[in-house]
Design a protein around this motif. Structure first.
Motif, mmCIF file in Angstrom:
data_model
loop_
_atom_site.group_PDB
_atom_site.id
_atom_site.type_symbol
_atom_site.label_atom_id
_atom_site.label_comp_id
_atom_site.label_asym_id
_atom_site.label_seq_id
_atom_site.Cartn_x
_atom_site.Cartn_y
_atom_site.Cartn_z
ATOM 1 N N ASN A 90 -14.706 -17.400 0.889
ATOM 2 C CA ASN A 90 -15.035 -16.306 1.812
ATOM 3 C C ASN A 90 -15.326 -14.994 1.078
ATOM 4 N N GLY A 91 -15.346 -15.056 -0.263
ATOM 5 C CA GLY A 91 -15.692 -13.876 -1.039
ATOM 6 C C GLY A 91 -14.538 -13.015 -1.492
ATOM 7 N N HIS A 92 -13.293 -13.523 -1.354
ATOM 8 C CA HIS A 92 -12.116 -12.754 -1.776
ATOM 9 C C HIS A 92 -11.400 -13.505 -2.893
ATOM 10 N N GLU A 93 -11.177 -12.829 -4.016
ATOM 11 C CA GLU A 93 -10.708 -13.488 -5.234
ATOM 12 C C GLU A 93 -9.201 -13.612 -5.336
ATOM 13 N N SER A 94 -8.453 -12.928 -4.482
ATOM 14 C CA SER A 94 -6.996 -12.952 -4.629
ATOM 15 C C SER A 94 -6.292 -13.072 -3.286
ATOM 16 N N ILE A 95 -5.050 -13.569 -3.333
ATOM 17 C CA ILE A 95 -4.229 -13.728 -2.125
ATOM 18 C C ILE A 95 -2.832 -13.186 -2.396
ATOM 19 N N PHE A 96 -2.120 -12.880 -1.320
ATOM 20 C CA PHE A 96 -0.734 -12.408 -1.397
ATOM 21 C C PHE A 96 0.172 -13.512 -0.869
ATOM 22 N N VAL A 97 1.155 -13.896 -1.677
ATOM 23 C CA VAL A 97 2.064 -15.000 -1.344
ATOM 24 C C VAL A 97 3.488 -14.461 -1.302
ATOM 25 N N THR A 98 4.267 -14.877 -0.308
ATOM 26 C CA THR A 98 5.652 -14.425 -0.244
ATOM 27 C C THR A 98 6.583 -15.551 0.162
ATOM 28 N N GLY A 99 7.707 -15.638 -0.525
ATOM 29 C CA GLY A 99 8.713 -16.665 -0.259
ATOM 30 C C GLY A 99 9.988 -16.345 -1.020
ATOM 31 N N HIS A 100 10.931 -17.237 -0.978
ATOM 32 C CA HIS A 100 12.199 -17.010 -1.667
ATOM 33 C C HIS A 100 11.974 -16.927 -3.174
ATOM 34 N N ASN A 101 12.806 -16.126 -3.845
ATOM 35 C CA ASN A 101 12.720 -15.998 -5.298
ATOM 36 C C ASN A 101 12.675 -17.350 -6.001
ATOM 37 N N VAL A 117 -0.667 -3.847 -9.555
ATOM 38 C CA VAL A 117 -0.836 -5.241 -9.944
ATOM 39 C C VAL A 117 -2.128 -5.355 -10.748
ATOM 40 N N PRO A 118 -2.135 -6.076 -11.862
ATOM 41 C CA PRO A 118 -3.356 -6.204 -12.668
ATOM 42 C C PRO A 118 -4.532 -6.722 -11.840
ATOM 43 N N GLU A 119 -5.724 -6.214 -12.132
ATOM 44 C CA GLU A 119 -6.919 -6.635 -11.413
ATOM 45 C C GLU A 119 -7.198 -8.123 -11.607
ATOM 46 N N SER A 120 -6.698 -8.675 -12.716
ATOM 47 C CA SER A 120 -6.939 -10.095 -13.012
ATOM 48 C C SER A 120 -6.082 -11.030 -12.167
ATOM 49 N N ALA A 121 -5.093 -10.486 -11.463
ATOM 50 C CA ALA A 121 -4.184 -11.324 -10.661
ATOM 51 C C ALA A 121 -4.925 -11.918 -9.469
ATOM 52 N N LYS A 122 -4.862 -13.237 -9.340
ATOM 53 C CA LYS A 122 -5.496 -13.917 -8.209
ATOM 54 C C LYS A 122 -4.456 -14.365 -7.184
ATOM 55 N N ILE A 123 -3.261 -14.720 -7.667
ATOM 56 C CA ILE A 123 -2.147 -15.042 -6.773
ATOM 57 C C ILE A 123 -1.055 -14.018 -7.041
ATOM 58 N N ILE A 124 -0.857 -13.121 -6.084
ATOM 59 C CA ILE A 124 0.156 -12.069 -6.202
ATOM 60 C C ILE A 124 1.339 -12.474 -5.340
ATOM 61 N N ALA A 125 2.467 -12.754 -5.972
ATOM 62 C CA ALA A 125 3.624 -13.292 -5.245
ATOM 63 C C ALA A 125 4.754 -12.271 -5.175
ATOM 64 N N LEU A 126 5.389 -12.213 -4.020
ATOM 65 C CA LEU A 126 6.578 -11.380 -3.818
ATOM 66 C C LEU A 126 7.734 -12.289 -3.430
ATOM 67 N N GLY A 127 8.810 -12.232 -4.185
ATOM 68 C CA GLY A 127 9.983 -13.039 -3.867
ATOM 69 C C GLY A 127 10.985 -12.264 -3.043
ATOM 70 N N GLU A 128 11.910 -12.986 -2.433
ATOM 71 C CA GLU A 128 13.019 -12.348 -1.733
ATOM 72 C C GLU A 128 14.317 -13.010 -2.180
ATOM 73 N N ALA A 129 15.293 -12.180 -2.541
ATOM 74 C CA ALA A 129 16.568 -12.688 -3.033
ATOM 75 C C ALA A 129 17.364 -13.364 -1.929
ATOM 76 N N THR A 130 17.123 -12.958 -0.685
ATOM 77 C CA THR A 130 17.791 -13.563 0.467
ATOM 78 C C THR A 130 16.792 -13.686 1.607
ATOM 79 N N HIS A 131 17.097 -14.571 2.550
ATOM 80 C CA HIS A 131 16.287 -14.662 3.768
ATOM 81 C C HIS A 131 16.855 -13.786 4.879
#
Length: 417
Positions: free
Chosen positions: A268-279, A57-71
């Motif tokens: 808190n000193g952290h520039e990025s987060i990991f987000v996950t939800g439906h596509n 993932v690019p270092e510039s990414a602050k919101i890194i999202a992962l989708g899921e095609a199904t639940h």
């Protein structure tokens, strides 16, 4: 005699036609068409497809999202943990934000910081049956184990950005208000058990919560409590919407909540987060203002999204009865997913940024394409209308990269509540 023979032939033809129509209907309903869709060149696909452990993932990414095609598939839940581990190690991420309610996810956050109970009990607190799985418990257990040896500044945190449940948000808000000596008399009248009290309509609830929020703003250490009031007000405002507007408003709220989570992490000193939800929520483009579309409009967020799809799924889905679920087989008709299967890959990652635009694969990724998209509902109508469980969009426009699962297996819902 000739008439009888002629009648017999006519009946034979009619029964033959009916049998052929029935067979065609069964094939159509099984595959969502009279085949499993188009494909691209498997050799070219193999030249760019990579194992999931190679995701970068690019270092510039602050919101890194992962989708899921199904639940309802185990592989898409397992990917949450696999990808999260990689962004923790390589991108400095220390927070996971889930498509689950903030209050229920705060209960999980307390568990991974040494709280009582089990990982399964923590998963059940999120409030949705799709998270009462061994895969989610494994993710939560990993975060708790990580925190046992992590320093306070480097510990992992678990957030929710949804607002469809109220029990834990109300519980924690009341506790914090009592600690901060904020009057909770009216607040406690809002809820009966795990539901809103019937004595108050949505607009009255918003008024009461607004007053609580106003009082909290005058108290130090009330940041989280204020966010709990926001979640509860979002829930009330959502109930005031017509069905046609509710989905759009929910995505708007979720986008706002993700930005709040990002802000807390950056403080808190952290520039990025990991987000996950439906596509459908994380995709950065579509026919309506999805959460991902709203987040991607601000370049400063560095929004990077990984979509997912399947060739074939055995999907765990709810029936009309809340207590009963069913496993149903669907095919996505996604040419990229089909090519992954033909290339002999059970699961793989495709970075669209590395695929030449003028190649067959690049052109296919940029074209409108069928992709599977299954949520928490099943109806026999889906067998007659394949478009009800597919989207028709250009993959490389919706996502920066994708993970393809050739054959996805059903989750097993743990009945523990």
């Amino acid at each position: 005699m000739k008439k009888k023979t002629r009648r017999f032939k006519i009946r034979y033809i009619i029964f033959g036609l009916l049998g052929a129509i029935l067979l065609a209907a069964l094939v159509f309903m099984r595959f969502g068409g009279f085949g499993t869709g188009e494909k691209v060149n498997p050799e070219e696909f193999l030249a760019y497809a990579e194992p999931v452990e190679n995701i970068s993932v690019p270092e510039s990414a602050k919101i890194i999202a992962l989708g899921e095609a199904t639940h309802g598939n185990a592989e898409f839940q397992q990917l949450k943990l696999e990808v999260f581990k990689q962004v923790v190690e390589h991108n400095g991420v220390r927070a996971l934000a889930l498509e689950g309610d903030y209050g229920g996810c705060e209960q999980v956050n307390r568990y991974i910081h040494g709280g009582e109970g089990t990982a399964q009990e923590a998963a059940a607190a999120i409030g949705f049956s799709i998270y009462r799985t061994d895969e989610m418990a494994e993710l939560i257990s990993y975060m708790r184990q990580y925190n046992e040896s992590a320093s306070e500044a480097e510990d992992l945190r678990f957030y929710g950005f949804d607002m469809q449940r109220i029990a834990y948000s109300m519980k924690f808000l009341t506790e914090i208000c009592e600690e901060l000596e904020v009057d909770t008399t009216n607040l406690q009248k809002l809820v009966e058990g795990e539901n809103w009290s019937g004595e108050y309509d949505s607009s009255t609830r918003v008024e009461i919560l607004s007053q609580v929020k106003k009082e909290l703003k005058n108290k130090s250490g009330s940041t989280q409590a204020i966010h709990f009031t926001d979640m509860l007000m979002q829930n009330s405002e959502l109930q005031m919407q017509e069905n046609s507007d509710g989905g759009t408003l929910r995505d708007q709220f979720m986008a706002e909540n993700v930005l709040w989570i990002l802000q807390q992490e950056q403080l808190n000193g952290h520039e990025s987060i990991f987000v996950t939800g439906h596509n459908s929520h994380v995709a950065k483009w579509g026919s309506y203002d999805s959460m991902g579309k709203l987040l991607s409009k601000e370049a400063s967020n560095g929004y990077y999204v990984i979509g997912t799809d399947f060739y074939k799924t055995h999907c765990n889905m709810p029936t009309r009865s809340p207590e009963k679920r069913t496993t149903q087989v669907f095919y996505s008709h996604d040419p990229l997913a089909k090519t992954a299967k033909l290339a002999g890959l059970d699961i793989c990652w495709l970075d669209f940024g590395k695929v030449p635009e003028n190649s067959e694969l690049g052109r296919q990724a940029a074209e409108y394409t069928y992709m599977g998209t299954l949520g928490e509902s099943y109806s026999i109508i889906m067998r007659l209308l394949p478009s009800s469980y597919r989207m028709f969009q250009p993959p490389a426009v919706l996502y920066d990269s994708m993970i393809f699962v050739t054959e996805a297996n059903p989750t097993q819902i743990v009945n523990e509540k």
